[in-house]
Motif scaffolding. Structure first.
Motif, PDB file in Angstrom:
ATOM      1  N   ARG A 269      58.036  66.268  41.369  1.00 18.41           N
ATOM      2  CA  ARG A 269      56.597  66.533  41.553  1.00 18.41           C
ATOM      3  C   ARG A 269      55.757  65.296  41.237  1.00 18.41           C
ATOM      4  N   ARG A 270      56.231  64.506  40.264  1.00 16.45           N
ATOM      5  CA  ARG A 270      55.496  63.265  39.942  1.00 16.45           C
ATOM      6  C   ARG A 270      55.768  62.200  41.002  1.00 16.45           C
ATOM      7  N   LEU A 271      57.025  62.078  41.415  1.00 15.82           N
ATOM      8  CA  LEU A 271      57.401  61.003  42.340  1.00 15.82           C
ATOM      9  C   LEU A 271      56.844  61.206  43.741  1.00 15.82           C
ATOM     10  N   VAL A 272      56.704  62.477  44.162  1.00 14.26           N
ATOM     11  CA  VAL A 272      56.231  62.732  45.531  1.00 14.26           C
ATOM     12  C   VAL A 272      54.811  62.182  45.724  1.00 14.26           C
ATOM     13  N   THR A 292      68.919  58.007  39.425  1.00 16.11           N
ATOM     14  CA  THR A 292      67.686  57.211  39.494  1.00 16.11           C
ATOM     15  C   THR A 292      66.961  57.608  40.778  1.00 16.11           C
ATOM     16  N   ILE A 293      65.715  58.043  40.625  1.00 14.18           N
ATOM     17  CA  ILE A 293      64.950  58.490  41.798  1.00 14.18           C
ATOM     18  C   ILE A 293      63.808  57.510  42.021  1.00 14.18           C
ATOM     19  N   MET A 294      63.691  57.034  43.259  1.00 12.29           N
ATOM     20  CA  MET A 294      62.648  56.065  43.572  1.00 12.29           C
ATOM     21  C   MET A 294      61.879  56.526  44.806  1.00 12.29           C
ATOM     22  N   ALA A 295      60.557  56.484  44.695  1.00 14.51           N
ATOM     23  CA  ALA A 295      59.719  56.821  45.852  1.00 14.51           C
ATOM     24  C   ALA A 295      58.746  55.685  46.074  1.00 14.51           C
ATOM     25  N   GLN A 296      58.462  55.366  47.330  1.00 14.20           N
ATOM     26  CA  GLN A 296      57.467  54.328  47.586  1.00 14.20           C
ATOM     27  C   GLN A 296      56.713  54.623  48.873  1.00 14.20           C
ATOM     28  N   ASP A 297      55.467  54.168  48.875  1.00 16.46           N
ATOM     29  CA  ASP A 297      54.631  54.277  50.069  1.00 16.46           C
ATOM     30  C   ASP A 297      54.241  52.849  50.435  1.00 16.46           C
ATOM     31  N   LEU A 298      54.976  52.288  51.398  1.00 15.35           N
ATOM     32  CA  LEU A 298      54.785  50.871  51.735  1.00 15.35           C
ATOM     33  C   LEU A 298      53.390  50.591  52.275  1.00 15.35           C
ATOM     34  N   ASP A 299      52.770  51.600  52.931  1.00 13.43           N
ATOM     35  CA  ASP A 299      51.430  51.392  53.502  1.00 13.43           C
ATOM     36  C   ASP A 299      50.395  51.082  52.424  1.00 13.43           C
ATOM     37  N   PHE A 300      50.611  51.646  51.231  1.00 12.75           N
ATOM     38  CA  PHE A 300      49.616  51.462  50.161  1.00 12.75           C
ATOM     39  C   PHE A 300      50.184  50.718  48.957  1.00 12.75           C
ATOM     40  N   PHE A 321      66.178  61.850  50.495  1.00 10.65           N
ATOM     41  CA  PHE A 321      65.792  63.227  50.849  1.00 10.65           C
ATOM     42  C   PHE A 321      64.270  63.337  50.892  1.00 10.65           C
ATOM     43  N   ASN A 322      63.784  64.337  51.601  1.00  9.88           N
ATOM     44  CA  ASN A 322      62.364  64.677  51.567  1.00  9.88           C
ATOM     45  C   ASN A 322      62.101  65.374  50.223  1.00  9.88           C
ATOM     46  N   ALA A 323      61.341  64.707  49.354  1.00  9.60           N
ATOM     47  CA  ALA A 323      61.139  65.211  47.986  1.00  9.60           C
ATOM     48  C   ALA A 323      60.355  66.526  47.973  1.00  9.60           C
TER      49      ALA A 323
END
Length: 373
Positions: A269-272, A292-300, A321-323
């Motif tokens: 919920r935090r990473l999404v 280890t879970i990593m999420a990123q939004d390259l646009d921002f 996966f789709n978080a």
């Protein structure tokens, strides 16, 4: 037609029935409830031609009759009144309705009951009985995974497959799939039907205000009939062939992760928040009992990483996966620990509760998203 009833009791029934009234109905009469009074029994019907609800309650009746009542104005009036007895009077000559409360009188115009659509008839139907809480759980466990894509008609509903002593509920949108099996049923049948989401949602609301322990389900080739206490919900079925769901569930996954459900869900919920808004992608790297879970939004240029401890058997793996989908799945599981089975980064993962009741089995599948580096 004349009867008296407590305003809150009538409101409670109408709010459930109101679930079948659409926001922009194809015919004006579908904006109405149909009231039918026989002695002290008031039957209330509502329909959008796809889903019909019929509910009855005991009132103090003094004159029988039938009338179609505009739903919105009646609901709004009852919501605005405190809990008091109200008297409902209808003039049979012109269908004019008067509501009398301790506060005053409210007049509204009813419609001709003859214009109201006929209710589907329960004929040539098969029947089973399920515990209400099991059925409520089956709907909650599956409905979120059904598709909204009108080109995939069958997937817009939930499959209910009766297989003699068990019943299997399945929903999929081709990205995720949920299969929930309930055993211990007494039935001679092996049959499948596909029930639209709308019908299941309306029935779930009826279940939530009922204290009946059992629910009767019967169905024929066109409709399914859910009966709980004094409420009947009828839904038209989806007439389309459901995909072969067992064929897509992988069986030999050699990488097995055991996680605390709450910790895993909170982390997602935090990473999404930091993931791409189009894919909601998170990458999961698992080795040495740490995920280890990593999420990123390259646009921002947003990025977040967390570590979640786990028990892990297998070689190290990184998979995307789709978080958001994964969070939805974890949200319906009610065990403390979950098991995630994986094989390779491009094959589906399987998620299920670590402990399951003997008669109930929940299995969920999630397709990976291709990794972006």
């Amino acid at each position: 037609m004349i009867f008296e009833i407590s305003s809150s009791e009538l409101l409670r029934k109408l709010q459930v029935a109101g679930g079948a009234i659409g926001s922009n109905p194809v015919m004006p009469i579908l904006e109405d409830f149909l009231f039918e009074l026989t002695k002290n029994e008031l039957t209330i019907s509502a329909t959008n031609l796809e889903v019909t609800i019929i509910s009855s309650l005991t009132v103090a009746g003094s004159e029988d009759g039938r009338v179609a009542v505009p739903a919105r104005i009646l609901l709004e009036t009852l919501k605005a009144l405190p809990d008091h007895p109200i008297k409902f009077q209808m003039n049979a000559d012109n269908y004019a309705i008067t509501l009398v409360s301790a506060y005053g009188e409210y007049k509204l115009s009813g419609d001709t009951p003859e214009d109201y659509p006929d209710t589907p008839i329960e004929e040539n139907s098969n029947e089973i009985e399920l515990d209400s809480d099991v059925l409520a759980k089956a709907i909650s466990n599956t409905i979120f995974a059904a598709s909204s894509d009108e080109l995939r008609l069958a997937m817009m509903g939930v499959l209910m497959h009766l297989d003699f002593n068990k019943v299997i509920f399945v929903a999929t949108d081709a990205h995720k799939l949920v299969k929930y099996t309930v055993g211990g049923i007494t039935s001679e049948l092996t049959e499948s039907i596909v029930i639209p989401k709308k019908g299941l949602n309306v029935f779930k609301n009826a279940l939530s205000i009922s204290d009946e322990e059992k629910c009767q389900i019967s169905f024929n080739s066109k409709n399914v009939f859910f009966k709980i206490g004094d409420t009947l919900v009828i839904s038209r079925l989806i007439d389309a062939k459901y995909p072969d769901y067992d064929a897509v569930i992988p069986v030999n996954n050699d990488k097995i992760v055991t996680l605390n459900r709450g910790d895993f869900l909170n982390s997602l919920r935090r990473l999404v928040i930091y993931s791409s808004k189009t894919t909601n992608q998170a990458n999961f790297s698992i080795a040495d009992n740490v995920m280890t879970i990593m999420a990123q939004d390259l646009d921002f240029s947003n990025e977040a990483t967390e570590e979640v401890s786990c028990k892990y058997e297998g070689d190290p793996i990184t998979i995307g996966f789709n978080a958001k989908f994964l969070s939805e799945m974890l949200g319906v599981v009610n065990s403390d620990e979950v098991i995630l089975e994986l094989s390779t980064p491009n094959k589906a993962g399987i998620l299920y509760p670590a402990s399951q009741d003997g008669q109930e089995k929940l299995v969920m599948l999630l397709m990976p998203v291709m990794m972006n580096h």
